[in-house]
Design a protein around this motif. Structure first.
Motif, PDB file in Angstrom:
ATOM      1  N   MET A   1       0.851  -1.182   0.000  1.00 21.90           N
ATOM      2  CA  MET A   1       0.000   0.000   0.000  1.00 21.90           C
ATOM      3  C   MET A   1       0.894   1.241   0.000  1.00 21.90           C
ATOM      4  SD  MET A   1      -2.745   1.178   2.889  1.00 21.90           S
ATOM      5  CE  MET A   1      -3.759  -0.219   2.520  1.00 21.90           C
ATOM      6  N   ASP A   2       0.596   2.161  -0.879  1.00 18.46           N
ATOM      7  CA  ASP A   2       1.410   3.379  -0.911  1.00 18.46           C
ATOM      8  C   ASP A   2       0.934   4.361   0.166  1.00 18.46           C
ATOM      9  OD1 ASP A   2      -0.864   4.576  -2.059  1.00 18.46           O
ATOM     10  OD2 ASP A   2       0.287   5.634  -3.565  1.00 18.46           O
ATOM     11  N   LEU A   3       1.805   5.266   0.502  1.00 15.13           N
ATOM     12  CA  LEU A   3       1.547   6.199   1.595  1.00 15.13           C
ATOM     13  C   LEU A   3       0.337   7.088   1.315  1.00 15.13           C
ATOM     14  CD1 LEU A   3       2.522   7.150   4.346  1.00 15.13           C
ATOM     15  CD2 LEU A   3       4.033   8.747   3.182  1.00 15.13           C
ATOM     16  N   ASN A   4       0.184   7.540   0.094  1.00 17.00           N
ATOM     17  CA  ASN A   4      -0.945   8.398  -0.257  1.00 17.00           C
ATOM     18  C   ASN A   4      -2.269   7.668   0.002  1.00 17.00           C
ATOM     19  OD1 ASN A   4      -1.840  10.928  -1.172  1.00 17.00           O
ATOM     20  ND2 ASN A   4      -2.198  10.108  -3.212  1.00 17.00           N
ATOM     21  N   LYS A   5      -2.342   6.408  -0.386  1.00 20.88           N
ATOM     22  CA  LYS A   5      -3.547   5.611  -0.165  1.00 20.88           C
ATOM     23  C   LYS A   5      -3.747   5.346   1.330  1.00 20.88           C
ATOM     24  CE  LYS A   5      -5.813   1.337  -1.506  1.00 20.88           C
ATOM     25  NZ  LYS A   5      -5.705   0.071  -2.233  1.00 20.88           N
ATOM     26  N   ALA A   6      -2.656   5.097   2.033  1.00 21.17           N
ATOM     27  CA  ALA A   6      -2.733   4.795   3.463  1.00 21.17           C
ATOM     28  C   ALA A   6      -3.292   5.970   4.261  1.00 21.17           C
ATOM     29  CB  ALA A   6      -1.356   4.418   3.999  1.00 21.17           C
ATOM     30  N   LEU A   7      -3.098   7.181   3.763  1.00 16.62           N
ATOM     31  CA  LEU A   7      -3.526   8.360   4.515  1.00 16.62           C
ATOM     32  C   LEU A   7      -4.818   8.983   4.009  1.00 16.62           C
ATOM     33  CD1 LEU A   7      -0.135  10.071   5.337  1.00 16.62           C
ATOM     34  CD2 LEU A   7      -1.555   8.624   6.769  1.00 16.62           C
ATOM     35  N   LYS A   8      -5.596   8.217   3.272  1.00 18.49           N
ATOM     36  CA  LYS A   8      -6.921   8.722   2.908  1.00 18.49           C
ATOM     37  C   LYS A   8      -7.760   8.822   4.180  1.00 18.49           C
ATOM     38  CE  LYS A   8      -7.185   7.313  -1.840  1.00 18.49           C
ATOM     39  NZ  LYS A   8      -7.891   6.593  -2.868  1.00 18.49           N
ATOM     40  N   PRO A   9      -8.718   9.746   4.208  1.00 16.62           N
ATOM     41  CA  PRO A   9      -9.544   9.888   5.415  1.00 16.62           C
ATOM     42  C   PRO A   9     -10.139   8.546   5.840  1.00 16.62           C
ATOM     43  CG  PRO A   9      -9.958  11.703   3.936  1.00 16.62           C
ATOM     44  CD  PRO A   9      -9.066  10.731   3.187  1.00 16.62           C
ATOM     45  N   GLY A  10     -10.117   8.301   7.123  1.00 16.54           N
ATOM     46  CA  GLY A  10     -10.617   7.045   7.669  1.00 16.54           C
ATOM     47  C   GLY A  10      -9.748   6.593   8.822  1.00 16.54           C
TER      48      GLY A  10
ATOM     49  N   PHE B   1      -5.885   7.109   8.648  1.00 15.76           N
ATOM     50  CA  PHE B   1      -5.581   8.530   8.846  1.00 15.76           C
ATOM     51  C   PHE B   1      -5.633   8.885  10.327  1.00 15.76           C
ATOM     52  CE2 PHE B   1      -6.654  12.953   9.372  1.00 15.76           C
ATOM     53  CZ  PHE B   1      -5.797  13.589   8.494  1.00 15.76           C
ATOM     54  N   LYS B   2      -6.664   8.405  11.039  1.00 17.11           N
ATOM     55  CA  LYS B   2      -6.795   8.685  12.470  1.00 17.11           C
ATOM     56  C   LYS B   2      -5.597   8.134  13.243  1.00 17.11           C
ATOM     57  CE  LYS B   2     -11.848   8.583  12.870  1.00 17.11           C
ATOM     58  NZ  LYS B   2     -12.943   7.849  13.543  1.00 17.11           N
ATOM     59  N   ILE B   3      -5.170   6.927  12.881  1.00 16.54           N
ATOM     60  CA  ILE B   3      -4.047   6.302  13.574  1.00 16.54           C
ATOM     61  C   ILE B   3      -2.764   7.086  13.331  1.00 16.54           C
ATOM     62  CG2 ILE B   3      -2.563   4.251  13.631  1.00 16.54           C
ATOM     63  CD1 ILE B   3      -5.162   2.604  13.089  1.00 16.54           C
ATOM     64  N   VAL B   4      -2.509   7.430  12.082  1.00 14.28           N
ATOM     65  CA  VAL B   4      -1.286   8.176  11.762  1.00 14.28           C
ATOM     66  C   VAL B   4      -1.310   9.531  12.452  1.00 14.28           C
ATOM     67  CG1 VAL B   4       0.067   9.257   9.927  1.00 14.28           C
ATOM     68  CG2 VAL B   4      -0.879   6.975   9.591  1.00 14.28           C
ATOM     69  N   ASN B   5      -2.430  10.187  12.428  1.00 13.01           N
ATOM     70  CA  ASN B   5      -2.559  11.486  13.086  1.00 13.01           C
ATOM     71  C   ASN B   5      -2.294  11.352  14.587  1.00 13.01           C
ATOM     72  OD1 ASN B   5      -3.071  14.273  12.555  1.00 13.01           O
ATOM     73  ND2 ASN B   5      -5.030  14.048  13.614  1.00 13.01           N
ATOM     74  N   PHE B   6      -2.847  10.312  15.213  1.00 17.90           N
ATOM     75  CA  PHE B   6      -2.613  10.068  16.636  1.00 17.90           C
ATOM     76  C   PHE B   6      -1.118   9.901  16.916  1.00 17.90           C
ATOM     77  CE2 PHE B   6      -1.595   6.729  19.722  1.00 17.90           C
ATOM     78  CZ  PHE B   6      -1.960   7.374  20.895  1.00 17.90           C
TER      79      PHE B   6
ATOM     80  N   LEU C   1       1.351  15.130   3.579  1.00 24.81           N
ATOM     81  CA  LEU C   1       0.055  14.517   3.290  1.00 24.81           C
ATOM     82  C   LEU C   1      -0.992  14.862   4.349  1.00 24.81           C
ATOM     83  CD1 LEU C   1       1.244  11.038   2.001  1.00 24.81           C
ATOM     84  CD2 LEU C   1       0.167  12.853   0.668  1.00 24.81           C
ATOM     85  N   LEU C   2      -0.596  14.939   5.605  1.00 26.07           N
ATOM     86  CA  LEU C   2      -1.546  15.299   6.659  1.00 26.07           C
ATOM     87  C   LEU C   2      -2.079  16.709   6.467  1.00 26.07           C
ATOM     88  CD1 LEU C   2       0.104  13.826   9.903  1.00 26.07           C
ATOM     89  CD2 LEU C   2      -1.927  12.968   8.703  1.00 26.07           C
TER      90      LEU C   2
ATOM     91  N   ARG D   1      -5.056  16.870   4.002  1.00 23.81           N
ATOM     92  CA  ARG D   1      -6.266  16.112   4.266  1.00 23.81           C
ATOM     93  C   ARG D   1      -7.035  16.650   5.454  1.00 23.81           C
ATOM     94  NH1 ARG D   1      -3.326  12.517   1.669  1.00 23.81           N
ATOM     95  NH2 ARG D   1      -4.206  11.569  -0.127  1.00 23.81           N
ATOM     96  N   PRO D   2      -8.362  16.686   5.340  1.00 17.08           N
ATOM     97  CA  PRO D   2      -9.172  17.027   6.522  1.00 17.08           C
ATOM     98  C   PRO D   2      -9.208  15.822   7.448  1.00 17.08           C
ATOM     99  CG  PRO D   2     -10.599  16.509   4.673  1.00 17.08           C
ATOM    100  CD  PRO D   2      -9.172  16.479   4.159  1.00 17.08           C
ATOM    101  N   ALA D   3      -9.318  16.051   8.732  1.00 16.12           N
ATOM    102  CA  ALA D   3      -9.357  14.941   9.710  1.00 16.12           C
ATOM    103  C   ALA D   3     -10.640  14.167   9.616  1.00 16.12           C
ATOM    104  CB  ALA D   3      -9.179  15.490  11.113  1.00 16.12           C
TER     105      ALA D   3
END
Length: 88
Positions: A1-10, A13-18, A82-83, A86-88
């Motif tokens: 999985m590429d990073l851009n896909k991994a950080l789509k909202p959902g 994204f919540k985990i990476v943001n945390f 990427l963060l 993207r909106p949270a």
């Protein structure tokens, strides 16, 4: 999985943001589940996907696995870019 896909909202994204906001933390699936208020099975799958992308580091022992944020400055720089997009 590429990073851009991994950080789509959902959930990913919540985990990476945390972990981005708490870069010194190491937490289990159960702990992350509590922090982001998501289903444990989905959290576990997302944590493993993010580990395979080198966004997270899995610290495995016989009884549990803890996850922490990458220490790679180039990866962190890519994640920051990427963060911001993207909106949270």
């Amino acid at each position: 999985m590429d990073l851009n896909k991994a950080l789509k909202p959902g959930i990913r994204f919540k985990i990476v943001n945390f972990f981005h906001e708490n870069q010194a933390s190491i937490d289990t699936t159960r702990g992350v589940e509590a922090w982001i208020d998501e289903d444990r099975g989905k959290v576990k799958k997302a944590l493993e996907e993010l580990t395979s992308c080198n966004v997270l580091i899995a610290h495995r022992s016989t009884s549990t696995t803890g996850y922490s944020y990458t220490r790679d400055p180039k990866m962190i720089s890519r994640i920051v870019k990427l963060l911001k997009k993207r909106p949270a």
